[in-house]
Write a protein that holds these residues in place. Structure first.
Motif, PDB file in Angstrom:
ATOM      1  N   LYS A  31       0.823  -1.086  -0.145  1.00  0.00           N
ATOM      2  CA  LYS A  31      -0.133  -0.111  -0.140  1.00  0.00           C
ATOM      3  C   LYS A  31       0.854   1.158   0.075  1.00  0.00           C
ATOM      4  O   LYS A  31       0.690   2.304  -0.825  1.00  0.00           O
ATOM      5  N   GLU A  76       1.536   4.407  -2.985  1.00  0.00           N
ATOM      6  CA  GLU A  76       1.511   5.741  -2.912  1.00  0.00           C
ATOM      7  C   GLU A  76       2.579   6.552  -3.338  1.00  0.00           C
ATOM      8  O   GLU A  76       2.541   7.600  -3.945  1.00  0.00           O
ATOM      9  N   HIS A 111       2.000   6.516  -6.845  1.00  0.00           N
ATOM     10  CA  HIS A 111       1.078   7.664  -7.390  1.00  0.00           C
ATOM     11  C   HIS A 111       1.706   8.805  -7.662  1.00  0.00           C
ATOM     12  O   HIS A 111       1.335   9.854  -8.249  1.00  0.00           O
ATOM     13  N   ASP A 167      -8.304   7.177   2.578  1.00  0.00           N
ATOM     14  CA  ASP A 167      -8.288   6.690   1.088  1.00  0.00           C
ATOM     15  C   ASP A 167      -9.541   6.887   0.678  1.00  0.00           C
ATOM     16  O   ASP A 167     -10.044   7.128  -0.556  1.00  0.00           O
ATOM     17  N   GLU A 222      -6.488   2.849  -5.305  1.00  0.00           N
ATOM     18  CA  GLU A 222      -7.089   3.531  -4.061  1.00  0.00           C
ATOM     19  C   GLU A 222      -8.042   2.515  -3.454  1.00  0.00           C
ATOM     20  O   GLU A 222      -8.557   2.411  -2.360  1.00  0.00           O
ATOM     21  N   HIS A 232      -6.669   0.175  -1.474  1.00  0.00           N
ATOM     22  CA  HIS A 232      -6.384   0.528  -0.201  1.00  0.00           C
ATOM     23  C   HIS A 232      -7.598   0.947   0.667  1.00  0.00           C
ATOM     24  O   HIS A 232      -7.405   0.681   1.941  1.00  0.00           O
TER      25      HIS A 232
HETATM   26 FE   LIG Z   1      -3.914   5.204  -1.062  1.00  0.00          FE
END
Ligand SMILES: [Fe+2]
Ligand SMILES: [Fe+2]
Length: 322
Positions: A78, A82, A85, A136, A165, A168
């Motif tokens: 996770k 990020e 991202h 999230d 997401e 998440h």
């Molecule tokens: Fe996230």
């Protein structure tokens, strides 16, 4: 990047830009765009990218203390997502004529922001669940609408990000479910995390519409498709039944189903507290930024080695010369 407003045939370019927007077409890096549109997109994408990267810290704090190997593996994945991202978004932002180094510099100097939600501490393992579920969750509510935003590279990055997401959000809710069905102490931990994260999660969706300085222009340009208050209402409507499913108490005495509106009514957000955190006075603002700057400095040798290697390749050095 400022020259774009002074090119010849300005009015033809402006009407082309307006025509793309009204046809629901994407604005691409090659297209002319108003200086203020470009500036707004840079600010928004940069703030989003910085949030993804800084957002690794509160949960990263729990990687060494995850309660099982499986939980640790999921959390590592996770937190890595990020970072990814952040990379998609820095790439999208670079298409607007700013470099990743400049963006980092602006963040490190405090001249660009990241989401205020990451300035709160993670005090227990349940916070990892609450962040996935609520933070999230709130982010997805906003980001699903951004898959249709007018700037092409941002919209496309958002499609991929939203898929991740969703994972998440599910992993956070699953942690909360396990705790809520666990021992008395685990239930208390889950409730405490909900108590602390509920209001900041509502506030992270941005100031109320009547105070939001950017909303009107951003709606007109198709950057934003819904207002902060609309997104916040949808998040509340989705999340309250989930809290009830968990058997947890949402810390808002004004919360009530409004049959007439078909929505949950909820209490007033403490905006003074929100602005205090935005202004830099939250519990972890200093720590988060200092950690980011330190990590950037510690990584200097990696960047230097990468550049040296690239230069060596460019000069045709044999691969196994060492
Ligand atoms: Fe996230
Ligand atoms: Fe993310």
């Amino acid at each position: 990047m400022e020259q774009s407003s002074t090119v010849p045939n300005g009015s033809a370019r402006e009407s082309h830009f307006a025509a793309l927007l009204s046809a629901g077409e994407k604005i691409e890096p090659r297209d002319w765009m108003p200086v203020a549109y470009r500036r707004t997109m840079i600010r928004q994408i940069a703030q989003h990218a910085h949030s993804e990267v800084i957002g690794q810290q509160p949960e990263g704090n729990w990687i060494t203390r995850a309660p099982s190997l499986a939980r640790k593996a999921i959390l590592v994945a996770k937190v890595q997502d990020e970072a990814g991202h952040g990379l998609y978004l820095y790439s999208a932002c670079e298409t607007l004529g700013i470099s990743r180094d400049e963006l980092n510099e602006l963040l490190h100097q405090g001249r660009q922001k990241y989401s205020s939600i990451f300035n709160y501490p993670t005090l227990s393992w349940a916070d990892v669940g609450a962040i996935g579920w609520l933070v999230d969750g709130a982010a997805i509510t906003n980001q699903v609408t951004l898959t249709r935003t007018s700037y092409g590279p941002y919209a496309r990055a958002m499609v991929r990000i939203c898929k991740e997401e969703s994972f998440h959000q599910r992993q956070g809710f699953e942690i909360m479910t396990t705790l809520a069905q666990g021992s008395e102490a685990q239930r208390a931990m889950a409730q405490d995390a909900l108590d602390r994260w509920w209001w900041p999660s509502l506030a992270m969706l941005g100031p109320p519409d009547e105070q939001s300085t950017h909303t009107d222009q951003s709606l007109q340009w198709g950057i934003k498709l819904e207002t902060n208050d609309e997104i916040r209402q949808r998040f509340v409507d989705q999340t309250v039944p989930q809290a009830h499913f968990l058997g947890l108490h949402v810390p808002d005495e004004a919360l009530a189903w409004n049959e007439g509106r078909g929505h949950w009514d909820f209490g007033d957000i403490d905006w003074d507290a929100f602005w205090e955190v935005v202004r830099g006075n939250g519990p972890c603002n200093h720590e988060r930024l200092a950690h980011k700057v330190q990590a950037w400095q510690d990584g200097a040798w990696v960047r230097e080695a990468g550049l040296a290697y690239a230069a060596k390749q460019a000069h045709g050095a044999p691969r196994n010369s060492a």
